[in-house]
Scaffold this motif. Structure first.
Motif, PDB file in Angstrom:
ATOM      1  N   PHE A  27       1.680  -2.643  -6.448  1.00  0.00           N
ATOM      2  CA  PHE A  27       1.385  -1.524  -5.555  1.00  0.00           C
ATOM      3  C   PHE A  27      -0.074  -1.100  -5.675  1.00  0.00           C
ATOM      4  N   ALA A  28      -0.619  -0.511  -4.614  1.00  0.00           N
ATOM      5  CA  ALA A  28      -1.944   0.118  -4.675  1.00  0.00           C
ATOM      6  C   ALA A  28      -1.909   1.376  -3.814  1.00  0.00           C
ATOM      7  N   LEU A  36       7.275  10.017  -7.760  1.00  0.00           N
ATOM      8  CA  LEU A  36       6.617   8.830  -7.212  1.00  0.00           C
ATOM      9  C   LEU A  36       7.182   7.568  -7.862  1.00  0.00           C
ATOM     10  N   LYS A  37       7.265   7.601  -9.193  1.00  0.00           N
ATOM     11  CA  LYS A  37       7.760   6.418  -9.911  1.00  0.00           C
ATOM     12  C   LYS A  37       9.199   6.103  -9.527  1.00  0.00           C
ATOM     13  N   LYS A  38       9.988   7.157  -9.358  1.00  0.00           N
ATOM     14  CA  LYS A  38      11.383   6.957  -8.969  1.00  0.00           C
ATOM     15  C   LYS A  38      11.448   6.284  -7.595  1.00  0.00           C
ATOM     16  N   GLU A  39      10.681   6.808  -6.658  1.00  0.00           N
ATOM     17  CA  GLU A  39      10.719   6.262  -5.306  1.00  0.00           C
ATOM     18  C   GLU A  39      10.270   4.798  -5.282  1.00  0.00           C
ATOM     19  N   LEU A  40       9.367   4.451  -6.191  1.00  0.00           N
ATOM     20  CA  LEU A  40       8.862   3.073  -6.215  1.00  0.00           C
ATOM     21  C   LEU A  40       9.669   2.191  -7.172  1.00  0.00           C
ATOM     22  N   ASN A  41      10.757   2.748  -7.705  1.00  0.00           N
ATOM     23  CA  ASN A  41      11.585   2.000  -8.642  1.00  0.00           C
ATOM     24  C   ASN A  41      10.775   1.468  -9.819  1.00  0.00           C
ATOM     25  N   ILE A  66       0.842  -1.196   0.000  1.00  0.00           N
ATOM     26  CA  ILE A  66       0.000   0.000   0.000  1.00  0.00           C
ATOM     27  C   ILE A  66       0.878   1.247   0.000  1.00  0.00           C
ATOM     28  N   VAL A  67       0.661   2.098  -0.996  1.00  0.00           N
ATOM     29  CA  VAL A  67       1.431   3.336  -1.111  1.00  0.00           C
ATOM     30  C   VAL A  67       0.549   4.488  -0.650  1.00  0.00           C
ATOM     31  N   ILE A  68       0.924   5.064   0.477  1.00  0.00           N
ATOM     32  CA  ILE A  68       0.165   6.180   1.027  1.00  0.00           C
ATOM     33  C   ILE A  68       0.702   7.466   0.419  1.00  0.00           C
ATOM     34  N   LEU A  69      -0.135   8.141  -0.342  1.00  0.00           N
ATOM     35  CA  LEU A  69       0.253   9.432  -0.917  1.00  0.00           C
ATOM     36  C   LEU A  69      -0.419  10.515  -0.106  1.00  0.00           C
ATOM     37  N   THR A  70       0.358  11.483   0.325  1.00  0.00           N
ATOM     38  CA  THR A  70      -0.195  12.497   1.210  1.00  0.00           C
ATOM     39  C   THR A  70       0.226  13.893   0.800  1.00  0.00           C
TER      40      THR A  70
END
Ligand SMILES: *Cc1c(COP(=O)(O)O)cnc(C)c1O
Length: 495
Positions: A219-220, A487-492, A134-138
């Protein structure tokens, strides 16, 4: 109990599903289909601890959680992370009650919900056999960011990414976020204001291509912003708790109506108060206090919501908001739960920056009142309250306290009132100290904290000691349009 979307009320999902999703696919917010009534009388509530009250309030909203699951979440949230067993103390000063919601880990009221949200979310994932990371975007105006980082730090199966307006938060707020160390956390300063951050985050949530790509990589998304119903529901508890406490201390009779005055930005806190009223809590007025960004004050006065105005950076940065997301949940009720009417108003907000509900708003006039206070009145309030009683309030609480004075002066309504105190004065030390005495103006933020501790006779909170000792993990800054790439970078996800 089921949840539907403000913009499509053919949707019907459970509480745990709503918490997992955060935002509905078509951009609407999840809302309960009906309001449960308090299942315990006010005298009984008066003898309960914070955790017990929280359980009574939350169990009927989160009816697909078992008793064991919900109690596990509550026990782990409201523990020694808080610096007082009371969790939410009520302090009397000059006849007004201050409900102190800043005794959690990050010394702002966001901890009340964000210390439980990770438990609700991971429990919800288990219940729904959900195995994605779970990816929490804030998006944060300053306080949600740190509270969410602290809440989700090292929580297995989650990552958290926070975007804050660079230059739009206090120095201490920024340091608190930048010193979060855990590997599953990251923070970006964004070149824009809070509304820009929040709008961009909502767009990422609704980006179908991105969601699909994320899904393929396991991821979600979910949200830790107050658009997540899992944040709103825990907040209902402290309204009930404050009321119960007043009954216990013989300040009011069970059933007596009281007012709450709430320093408001995204309209999450005060909406929880309205939910409490709908559960049957005897609330007379909910006074919605704004700072110089007084879009809500104008709204309650005229029925026209109009965000077309300059965004003002103020001394109460967590209220510097022109698009109050949670107002959508109130407008939905105002439209008699007609999601297509609501959707067209939100379309108008998006396209024209405004909408008008003057006629319908009359139905809520006996509950909601808008007030506002600018820094000259708020700083005077901090000063006078300190001089008269020795009690020190932060810049956000001061907006509410000064707005309440105006309200009482104008209406002569002397109903007993609780001011919802949303942050520790330590979090906004320099502004608070210069309001108390001009001689502190321009002094270094960190040095002033010792002085504040001395004059307020309050020990420096742990959250402050931490920023003084921990290193900055990383300092990332990006443009609004780069947020997706970050975001994409952080999630590779680029390879
Ligand atoms: C977030 C915040 C507010 C505003 O609360 P909303 O729920 O966004 O209306 C007020 N004061 C402080 C200190 C906050 O952190």
């Amino acid at each position: 109990m089921f949840y539907t979307s403000t913009r499509n009320n053919s949707i019907k999902i459970t509480a745990s599903q709503a918490i997992l999703k955060g935002l509905s696919d078509e951009g609407g917010l999840f809302v309960p289909e009906e309001f449960p009534k308090l299942s315990v009388d006010l005298e009984t509530l008066a003898d309960m601890s914070y955790k017990e009250v929280a359980y009574i309030v939350m169990k009927d909203f989160l009816s697909d959680f078992t008793e064991e699951e919900l109690k596990y979440c509550i026990d782990n949230a409201y523990d020694s992370k808080f610096d007082t067993e009371e969790i939410a103390p009520l302090v009397e000063a000059e006849g007004t009650y201050y409900l102190e919601l800043f005794h959690g880990k990050t010394i702002a009221f966001k901890d009340m919900a964000l210390s439980i949200l990770p438990y609700l979310l991971t429990t919800a994932a288990k219940k729904n056999d959900f195995h994605k990371e779970i990816v929490i975007l804030t998006a944060t105006s300053g306080d949600t960011g740190k509270a969410a980082l602290a809440g989700f730090a090292d929580v297995k199966g989650t990552r958290i990414m926070v975007f804050y307006p660079k230059g739009g938060v206090s120095k201490i707020q920024e340091l608190q976020m930048l010193t979060q160390q855990e590997k599953n956390t990251c923070v970006y300063g964004v070149k824009g204001n809070f509304d820009d951050c929040q709008t961009a985050v909502k767009e990422l949530f609704n980006d179908e291509a991105l969601k699909k790509e994320m899904d393929e990589k396991g991821f979600a998304f979910s949200s830790a912003n107050s658009i997540n119903i899992g944040r709103l529901v825990p907040q209902v508890a402290y309204y009930v708790y404050a009321y119960a406490k007043l009954v216990k201390e013989d300040r009011i009779l069970p059933g007596e109506k009281i007012n709450f005055c709430v320093p408001t930005g995204n309209f999450g806190n005060i909406l929880a108060g309205f939910y409490a009223k709908n559960m049957g809590l005897p609330i007379n007025k909910l006074i919605c206090a704004s700072n110089e960004n007084k879009v809500l004050f104008d709204f309650f006065k005229t029925g026209e919501y109009d965000k077309n105005r300059d965004f003002v950076l103020t001394k109460s940065p967590s209220m510097d908001i022109l698009i109050s997301s949670n107002l959508e949940r109130l407008i939905y009720l105002l439209m008699d739960r007609d999601s297509s009417k609501l959707a067209s108003l939100m379309k108008s907000l998006k396209e024209n920056g405004s909408y008008n509900v003057k006629k319908e708003l009359e139905a809520f006039n006996d509950t909601f009142v808008g007030e506002y206070s600018d820094w000259s009145d708020s700083s005077k309030k901090i000063h006078d309250l300190y001089e008269d009683t020795g009690y020190v309030i932060d810049t956000h609480t001061a907006v509410a306290a000064a707005a309440l004075d105006k309200y009482v002066h104008d209406t002569k309504d002397h109903t007993k009132t609780v001011v919802v105190s949303t942050a520790s004065p330590f979090k906004f030390g320099p502004a608070v100290m210069s309001a108390i005495d001009k001689k502190y103006e321009g002094k270094d933020a960190l040095k002033l904290l010792d002085e504040l501790s001395k004059i307020a006779n309050v020990e420096k909170p742990n959250a402050i000691k931490e920023i003084l000792s921990l290193p900055i993990k990383a300092e990332n800054v990006c443009e609004i349009k780069e947020m997706k790439a970050c975001l994409k970078k952080e999630l590779n996800m680029n390879n």
